[in-house]
Each structure stands twice: as C-alpha cells, then as structure tokens.
Scaffold this motif. Structure first.
Motif, PDB file in Angstrom:
ATOM      1  N   ILE A   1       0.768  -1.337  -0.054  1.00 17.29           N
ATOM      2  CA  ILE A   1       0.237  -0.474   0.297  1.00 17.29           C
ATOM      3  C   ILE A   1       0.359   1.272   0.169  1.00 17.29           C
ATOM      4  CG2 ILE A   1      -1.535  -1.478   0.977  1.00 17.29           C
ATOM      5  CD1 ILE A   1      -0.878   0.301   3.646  1.00 17.29           C
ATOM      6  N   SER A   2       2.427   1.139   0.109  1.00 17.16           N
ATOM      7  CA  SER A   2       3.407   2.311   0.114  1.00 17.16           C
ATOM      8  C   SER A   2       4.320   2.271  -0.173  1.00 17.16           C
ATOM      9  CB  SER A   2       3.354   2.432   2.185  1.00 17.16           C
ATOM     10  OG  SER A   2       4.737   1.499   2.025  1.00 17.16           O
ATOM     11  N   GLY A   3       5.026   1.171  -0.983  1.00  7.89           N
ATOM     12  CA  GLY A   3       5.952   1.183  -1.715  1.00  7.89           C
ATOM     13  C   GLY A   3       7.326   1.984  -1.271  1.00  7.89           C
ATOM     14  N   HIS A   4       6.874   1.711  -0.053  1.00  2.30           N
ATOM     15  CA  HIS A   4       8.672   2.208   0.555  1.00  2.30           C
ATOM     16  C   HIS A   4       9.053   0.890   0.388  1.00  2.30           C
ATOM     17  CE1 HIS A   4       5.875   5.099   3.306  1.00  2.30           C
ATOM     18  NE2 HIS A   4       6.593   5.226   1.428  1.00  2.30           N
ATOM     19  N   SER A   5      10.705   1.786   0.727  1.00  5.34           N
ATOM     20  CA  SER A   5      11.374   0.296   0.968  1.00  5.34           C
ATOM     21  C   SER A   5      11.738  -0.161   2.232  1.00  5.34           C
ATOM     22  CB  SER A   5      12.930   0.866  -0.488  1.00  5.34           C
ATOM     23  OG  SER A   5      13.671   1.583   0.030  1.00  5.34           O
ATOM     24  N   LEU A   6      12.248   1.073   3.185  1.00  8.78           N
ATOM     25  CA  LEU A   6      12.207   0.737   4.759  1.00  8.78           C
ATOM     26  C   LEU A   6      11.228   0.556   5.430  1.00  8.78           C
ATOM     27  CD1 LEU A   6      14.628  -0.175   6.160  1.00  8.78           C
ATOM     28  CD2 LEU A   6      14.955   2.922   6.902  1.00  8.78           C
ATOM     29  N   ILE A   7      10.259  -0.015   5.859  1.00  9.81           N
ATOM     30  CA  ILE A   7       9.630   0.079   7.032  1.00  9.81           C
ATOM     31  C   ILE A   7       9.592  -0.728   8.210  1.00  9.81           C
ATOM     32  CG2 ILE A   7       6.999  -1.038   6.888  1.00  9.81           C
ATOM     33  CD1 ILE A   7       7.152  -1.141   4.092  1.00  9.81           C
ATOM     34  N   SER A   8       9.164   0.031   9.451  1.00 10.44           N
ATOM     35  CA  SER A   8       9.661  -0.271  10.826  1.00 10.44           C
ATOM     36  C   SER A   8       8.094  -0.594  11.265  1.00 10.44           C
ATOM     37  CB  SER A   8      10.509   0.813  11.624  1.00 10.44           C
ATOM     38  OG  SER A   8      10.483   0.727  12.479  1.00 10.44           O
TER      39      SER A   8
ATOM     40  N   ILE B   1       6.026 -10.847  38.761  1.00 10.44           N
ATOM     41  CA  ILE B   1       5.302  -9.283  38.543  1.00 10.44           C
ATOM     42  C   ILE B   1       5.236  -8.291  37.938  1.00 10.44           C
ATOM     43  CG2 ILE B   1       3.283  -8.403  39.390  1.00 10.44           C
ATOM     44  CD1 ILE B   1       2.757 -10.849  40.700  1.00 10.44           C
ATOM     45  N   GLY B   2       5.480  -8.006  37.081  1.00 11.91           N
ATOM     46  CA  GLY B   2       5.908  -6.038  36.857  1.00 11.91           C
ATOM     47  C   GLY B   2       6.455  -5.697  35.889  1.00 11.91           C
ATOM     48  N   PRO B   3       6.044  -4.470  35.786  1.00 12.31           N
ATOM     49  CA  PRO B   3       6.173  -4.109  33.712  1.00 12.31           C
ATOM     50  C   PRO B   3       7.438  -4.239  32.808  1.00 12.31           C
ATOM     51  CG  PRO B   3       6.190  -1.871  35.605  1.00 12.31           C
ATOM     52  CD  PRO B   3       6.104  -3.331  36.617  1.00 12.31           C
ATOM     53  N   PHE B   4       7.383  -5.545  33.033  1.00  8.98           N
ATOM     54  CA  PHE B   4       9.175  -5.699  32.141  1.00  8.98           C
ATOM     55  C   PHE B   4       8.898  -5.422  30.542  1.00  8.98           C
ATOM     56  CE2 PHE B   4       9.259  -8.926  35.613  1.00  8.98           C
ATOM     57  CZ  PHE B   4      10.957  -8.572  36.182  1.00  8.98           C
ATOM     58  N   MET B   5       7.749  -5.644  30.032  1.00  5.53           N
ATOM     59  CA  MET B   5       7.494  -6.206  29.067  1.00  5.53           C
ATOM     60  C   MET B   5       8.184  -4.291  28.172  1.00  5.53           C
ATOM     61  SD  MET B   5       4.619  -7.734  26.536  1.00  5.53           S
ATOM     62  CE  MET B   5       4.555  -8.789  27.649  1.00  5.53           C
ATOM     63  N   GLU B   6       8.917  -4.263  26.699  1.00  8.76           N
ATOM     64  CA  GLU B   6       9.012  -3.301  26.328  1.00  8.76           C
ATOM     65  C   GLU B   6       8.896  -3.824  24.988  1.00  8.76           C
ATOM     66  OE1 GLU B   6      13.140  -2.650  26.943  1.00  8.76           O
ATOM     67  OE2 GLU B   6      12.631  -1.944  28.884  1.00  8.76           O
ATOM     68  N   VAL B   7       9.096  -3.006  23.870  1.00  7.57           N
ATOM     69  CA  VAL B   7       8.945  -2.758  22.520  1.00  7.57           C
ATOM     70  C   VAL B   7       9.835  -2.049  21.824  1.00  7.57           C
ATOM     71  CG1 VAL B   7       7.267  -2.204  20.341  1.00  7.57           C
ATOM     72  CG2 VAL B   7       6.558  -2.109  23.247  1.00  7.57           C
ATOM     73  N   LEU B   8      10.520  -3.577  20.671  1.00  7.98           N
ATOM     74  CA  LEU B   8      11.394  -3.054  19.725  1.00  7.98           C
ATOM     75  C   LEU B   8      10.951  -2.782  18.732  1.00  7.98           C
ATOM     76  CD1 LEU B   8      13.822  -5.118  21.539  1.00  7.98           C
ATOM     77  CD2 LEU B   8      13.636  -3.216  21.668  1.00  7.98           C
ATOM     78  N   PRO B   9      11.277  -1.503  17.701  1.00  8.22           N
ATOM     79  CA  PRO B   9      11.837  -1.616  16.401  1.00  8.22           C
ATOM     80  C   PRO B   9      12.392  -2.537  15.747  1.00  8.22           C
ATOM     81  CG  PRO B   9      12.737   0.750  17.742  1.00  8.22           C
ATOM     82  CD  PRO B   9      12.045  -0.461  18.891  1.00  8.22           C
ATOM     83  N   LEU B  10      10.939  -3.005  14.710  1.00  7.65           N
ATOM     84  CA  LEU B  10      12.085  -4.012  13.700  1.00  7.65           C
ATOM     85  C   LEU B  10      11.773  -3.121  12.451  1.00  7.65           C
ATOM     86  CD1 LEU B  10      12.799  -6.668  13.322  1.00  7.65           C
ATOM     87  CD2 LEU B  10      10.615  -7.096  12.480  1.00  7.65           C
ATOM     88  N   GLN B  11      13.534  -2.607  12.051  1.00  4.83           N
ATOM     89  CA  GLN B  11      12.701  -2.289  10.332  1.00  4.83           C
ATOM     90  C   GLN B  11      13.926  -3.843   9.207  1.00  4.83           C
ATOM     91  OE1 GLN B  11      15.805   0.994  10.738  1.00  4.83           O
ATOM     92  NE2 GLN B  11      14.592   2.421  11.994  1.00  4.83           N
ATOM     93  N   VAL B  12      12.392  -3.327   8.480  1.00  2.00           N
ATOM     94  CA  VAL B  12      13.370  -3.785   7.014  1.00  2.00           C
ATOM     95  C   VAL B  12      13.393  -3.751   5.997  1.00  2.00           C
ATOM     96  CG1 VAL B  12      11.954  -6.638   6.473  1.00  2.00           C
ATOM     97  CG2 VAL B  12      12.409  -5.948   8.624  1.00  2.00           C
ATOM     98  N   GLY B  13      14.236  -4.066   4.991  1.00  6.72           N
ATOM     99  CA  GLY B  13      14.526  -3.460   3.995  1.00  6.72           C
ATOM    100  C   GLY B  13      13.669  -4.361   2.982  1.00  6.72           C
ATOM    101  N   ILE B  14      13.143  -3.330   2.215  1.00  4.16           N
ATOM    102  CA  ILE B  14      11.865  -4.468   0.844  1.00  4.16           C
ATOM    103  C   ILE B  14      12.216  -4.200  -0.617  1.00  4.16           C
ATOM    104  CG2 ILE B  14       9.989  -5.330  -0.165  1.00  4.16           C
ATOM    105  CD1 ILE B  14       8.761  -4.954   3.174  1.00  4.16           C
TER     106      ILE B  14
END
Length: 624
Positions: A505-512, A529-542
């Motif tokens: 839908i975008s044609g972007h060559s780098l998507i995150s 028990i605790g707020p361990f969970m984190e979010v990491l950026p996953l970048q992939v070139g297409i």
C-alpha cells in the motif's frame, strides 16, 4: 464497621504473608520518681493506674503514627458475676478499645476520654473477641491481626506466702507474640515493671528498645505537665539509620519502561490508555473467602502490587507500601443474559482512571449463571504487563489450592525491585553500551510513515476500533507448512505478512513496526510480577525483487538481532520510529489450572491505543 483503623507503625521488615506468631520481649522498669508522679495524678484525677498508663500508651502510638483513631486490645478477666469469681477455668477475653485522640486534647482530657471508652467496653465484656471479629468482618488478611497493639496491667501482685517456705514468683515468657506490639506492666511492692512483647517478624530488638525508652520519656513529660496538649508533645521517630518500611520504603526511580508509560499517561491523564484489563471464567464450586485470602497473600508477596507512584519536584518515584489490605469485590450477575452483558460490564470497568497514589489495580469476582465465576483484573501498565496478569491468576490459583486443602505454609515471589537494581547495574555494562551503540546507528535513518490509502497519517485521537477475523483451519495449516519448509516461526510468518501488506500500500523500501518482547531474561524474572515488557522497532528493507520466502528469512534475522540488543528504546512523538504494532499471543502462554481445570485468560479492549494500526494475533493451538 469494616473500615476499622490499621496501625501504621513503622516496621523493620515487611509483614510476612501469614502471621507466624514469632515474638520476643524487652524488659522495662519505670523509674520510682516517675511512678510516684503517676500515682499522684491518678489520685488527683480520680482515675485508675490502668487508665493513665493506657492513655500514655495510646499517646505513644499517636506520636509515632500521627493516627488519631487507634484500636488497642486489653485482656479482661471476664468474671463480672459473683458465681464466676472462684471458678477455675479460662474465662479471659480481650476488650477491643477504639481510642479517639482527635481534637487536640490535653493529656488530662484524654484521661477522661479513655476512662469512658473503657467503662463502655467493660459493660459488654462478655462478647468474645472472636465473635466480634466475625460480626464486623474487618478488612484484614492472614498476616494482619484484628488488633495490632495491646496493653495490660496487673496491679497489686504480691508473692505467695507459705509457712516456713520462701516463695519467689517467676514469670516465664515464651517466644511468641499474638499482636505486633504488646505492653504488659505490673505493679508490685511499689515498683512498676513490665515487658514490651513484639513480633520478631516485624521489629528488630534495637527498635523495641528505642520504643521502651520513648515510653519512659513520654511518661516523664506528661507527669511533669499533664495539662499540655498531646499534639504539642514531641513527635517520636525511630532511629534514622534503620530501615523504615512505612515512611522511607525503598523509594526508587522508575525503570526505563515505566518512565515512558508515566510520561505517556501525563500526556493523556483522562483516558485509560495504559490499563490492562483481563478476565478468566472459572467453572465449579469456588470458596470465595479462600480466594480472597489467596489474593491478599499474593498482594503481600508481590512488591509491584503494593507500589504507588509519587512525584517529588516533578520527578516520578515508586514507593513500595509495607501493607496494602485489599478485599476482592464480589458481584452477583447470575441473571445476566446474554453473555455480552458481562463483556459490557468489563468494558465499563476498564475505563477506570487510576490514582497513582493509590492501588494501581482493581480486581473483582462476578457470579455467573451455570455455577461459574468470572475473575476480572485491571492493572495499570506502571505495575504490570501482559505477562503479569496471567501470572497473577496462576499464582493465586496455587495459593488457593493449598488453602482449601489446608496445606498452606508460606509463599514468596521474586521482586521487581531486583530487576530495577539489575537494570541500574547494567547501564555501565559492556552489553548495554554495545546495544546502545547498535540502536543509535540503527535508528539514525528516518523511516517514512505509512500513508493508508491516501489518508493523512497524523493521529489526532487515541480512540480505536477492533475488527476480528478468524483464520480457518485450512489456511492455518498452510501457514504452518511454510514454517516447516522455510525453518521460521509462525510469528515470522505474520510479521512477513504485515510487512508485505504495508509495502503493497506504500511502496516504501524501508518499513518499521513495533514488536513487544517479554524482557524476562532469567527464570526468576519469568515468575516476577511487574512491567518488564518493552517494544522494539523492527526495521526491514524490502526490494522490488523480494519474494515472500526471502522476506520472512530477513524478518527472522532482524528479529534475532533486535532481541540480541534488547534495551529500552524510546519512540518519540515528534519522530516516531514506528506507529504500527504487531503482537503475537500463543495459546499455551496464557492458560492456568483452577480446581484442576484448564482456564483460558481473555482480554478486554479499552477502546484506546497509541498506534495507527495494531495487528493482534492469537494462536489457539489445537483449536486451529
């Protein structure tokens, strides 16, 4: 009243999940000159020595805690009828005295007030304290006694006289304590002595020695000037070099992940953006009292369930309370039809805005038709994450099974404070510095935001809508075949599918996109028990020549790389590294047993999110 006061006396050690009754004693002797002054005041004010000393003990607790509403127990012979006076047997009862110190009274005014309180209680001394507790049902748990402080005085005790024999009275104290702090005094032969009996689970010997000295000093002050207002007496504090779990409880700065959540909530103070509501449906007969006790034991054991957030000069700090008495709410909704009404109830409850200075969770039990029970839990992301909710259910279930089988002894959990310490220590480690360098290089290239079908990508609202889609068994099996052929995971497959869609839908060559990970790198942390969970950026070139097979292999490699460099990564509002999110839930990850029956955990959508698009994948395993 169920809201009877709980004594907030500073503790050296956190209260254990169950009261152990382990105790020790500190001997005290009131100086003779002070004792003479006490007797003079009794004569002048026409009160007994018991009333005066009880008033002094109440004032002592008031000066330690600042509480003007106190519960103090006092044993009574309970032989107020003539036929009981010579009866051999255990008739002793405990009077529960609710002492009111409000209104800034003088010590002499408190004497009169305490006398009336005691006289009124003595008029009803035949009511057993156990019956009183049963009728009132105060908000207490297995670790907190109904009365936490008690006082007694034995007056006119003299040694037994036998012909031609010398008799000495020996008082034997065993190493037990029924309450947190008990003052036992006796007056014999013109001398006032006694002991402070205390719970050795809660107090150090040095602390109780200080309490005994403070009591003696307080007696000296009030006998020298009994007309002074008790609020003007010096406030009493225990030695500053000891660990005070009430006023100086391990106040620590937030973890990196907590800080991001706190900042996000500050930007959106009036919406439940960081609430995590979940539920479980339990079938069969459940003992509600045991379930409530099990939950309280867990609260006593898990530091994050007793954590509140304070702001000190604009800086957020977390404070672990030594105690948090929590009674699970219970609702009878057994007449609900259809089932969607339960969902509506939970969605409504999920909108609750937590106060950072109070409990950051809410939990309730809901009676349903067909002898089933819904267990609802909503917690703020400041104290938990998607892993923590099912973990709470699982641990409470374990405690519950032990309680109903009368096999419960003790329970402990690894603490989130251990993780905070580890995170702080790692900030200077080689691994952390290497990961920091990786992310600085990785995120140096701007990623162009995805434009959905020509619409502007500025997110002007946090409100979201969810659309469910079930993948049939045939297509699920086809996806699993690809995992075998290409040696990738089902997560890699769905990540590749999302990247393919975004590319088309975008044609972007780098998507995150953002990928959450549990961040529990040790066995202990997997049970914390605790707020361990984190979010990491996953970048992939297409590239234009990319095939789906080559793309999912890229995804596999890049996913491994970001997990290898897993540190907290900010996603700044003015330059987002991702605004699309993918989360994968496996069926076995959120399941526990209750009453020997498998129970699934369900999630409640609050209707709010920080992302433009989120793909939630639930793998139900054998269900297809």
């Amino acid at each position: 009243s169920k809201n009877l006061p709980i004594l907030n006396l500073a503790l050296d050690h956190p209260r254990p999940p169950l009261q152990s009754y382990k105790g020790a004693n500190i001997f005290i002797e009131v100086p003779k000159e002070i004792f003479e002054k006490l007797k003079n005041i009794c004569s002048q004010q026409q009160v007994t020595l018991f009333i005066l000393l009880l008033t002094a003990f109440s004032t002592l607790l008031y000066k330690y805690t600042g509480q003007t509403d106190l519960l103090i127990g006092s044993p009574v012979a309970n032989r107020n009828r003539s036929e009981f006076e010579d009866l051999i047997g255990l008739l002793i009862n405990m009077l529960v005295l609710r002492i009111d110190l409000s209104g800034e009274p003088t010590f002499l005014e408190m004497l009169k007030r305490v006398r009336e309180i005691v006289l009124d209680a003595c008029a009803h001394q035949e009511v057993p304290v156990e019956k009183l507790a049963e009728e009132i049902q105060p908000r207490r748990d297995l670790s907190t006694p109904f009365v936490q402080a008690s006082f007694s005085l034995n007056e006119g005790v003299s040694n037994l006289v036998l012909p031609e024999l010398a008799v000495t009275r020996l008082v034997i104290h065993n190493n037990t304590a029924k309450v947190d702090l008990n003052l036992e005094l006796k007056e014999a032969n013109g001398v006032l002595t006694g002991i402070f009996n205390y719970s050795s689970d809660l107090f150090d010997e040095s602390t109780v020695k200080q309490i005994s000295l403070d009591f003696e000093n307080l007696l000296n002050l009030v006998t020298n000037n009994p007309e002074q207002h008790i609020n003007l007496l010096p406030n009493l504090i225990l030695p500053t070099d000891k660990k005070n779990y009430l006023d100086n409880e391990e106040k620590t700065n937030l973890s990196s992940n907590q800080l991001l959540v706190w900042l996000g909530q500050k930007l959106h103070p009036n919406i439940p953006l960081y609430n995590i509501p979940i539920f479980a449906i339990i079938s069969g007969q459940i003992n509600i009292d045991n379930l409530r006790q099990a939950f309280q034991i867990l609260v006593n054991s898990a530091d994050m369930l007793r954590t509140v957030i304070e702001e000190v000069q604009g800086v957020a700090q977390q404070k672990v309370l030594p105690e948090l008495n929590y009674l699970l709410d219970y609702f009878d909704l057994s007449n609900l039809t259809p089932e969607s009404q339960l969902q509506d109830w939970m969605v409504e409850k999920s909108q609750y805005i937590f106060n950072n200075n109070e409990a950051l969770f809410y939990s309730a039990l809901i009676k349903l038709p067909n002898n089933s029970l819904a267990w609802y839990l909503n917690m703020h992301h400041l104290i938990g994450d998607g892993w923590s909710g099912p973990l709470i259910f699982e641990r409470v279930s374990e405690i519950y099974q032990q309680l109903v089988s009368d096999s419960f002894e003790t329970f402990s959990l690894p603490q989130f404070q251990d993780y905070l310490l580890k995170e702080k220590q790692e900030k200077n480690s080689k691994r952390y510095l290497s990961a920091l360098d990786y992310w600085q290089k990785r995120l140096s290239t701007n990623v162009e935001p995805i434009v959905f079908y020509g619409q502007k990508n500025e997110k002007i609202s946090t409100k979201i809508k969810r659309i469910k889609y079930n993948i049939n068994t045939e297509n699920t099996n086809k996806l699993k075949t690809i995992t075998t052929q290409e040696n990738v995971s089902i997560l890699n497959i769905f990540t590749g599918l999302l990247f393919t869609y975004l590319y088309r839908i975008s044609g972007h060559s780098l998507i995150s996109i953002g990928i959450p990970f549990h961040n529990r790198r040790s066995k202990a942390f997997k049970h914390t028990i605790g707020p361990f969970m984190e979010v990491l950026p996953l970048q992939v070139g297409i590239s234009k020549e990319e095939t789906f097979a080559s793309l999912i292999k890229k995804v596999k490699v890049e996913t491994f790389e970001i997990l290898r460099h897993d540190i907290s990564v900010n996603n700044p509002i003015n330059r987002k590294h991702y605004d699309i999110f993918l989360n994968y839930h496996s069926e076995g990850q959120y399941k526990f047993d209750f009453n020997n029956k498998a129970v699934d955990v369900g999630w409640v959508a609050t209707g709010y999110e920080t992302y433009n698009l989120a793909l939630q994948v639930h793998d139900f395993g054998l269900l297809g």
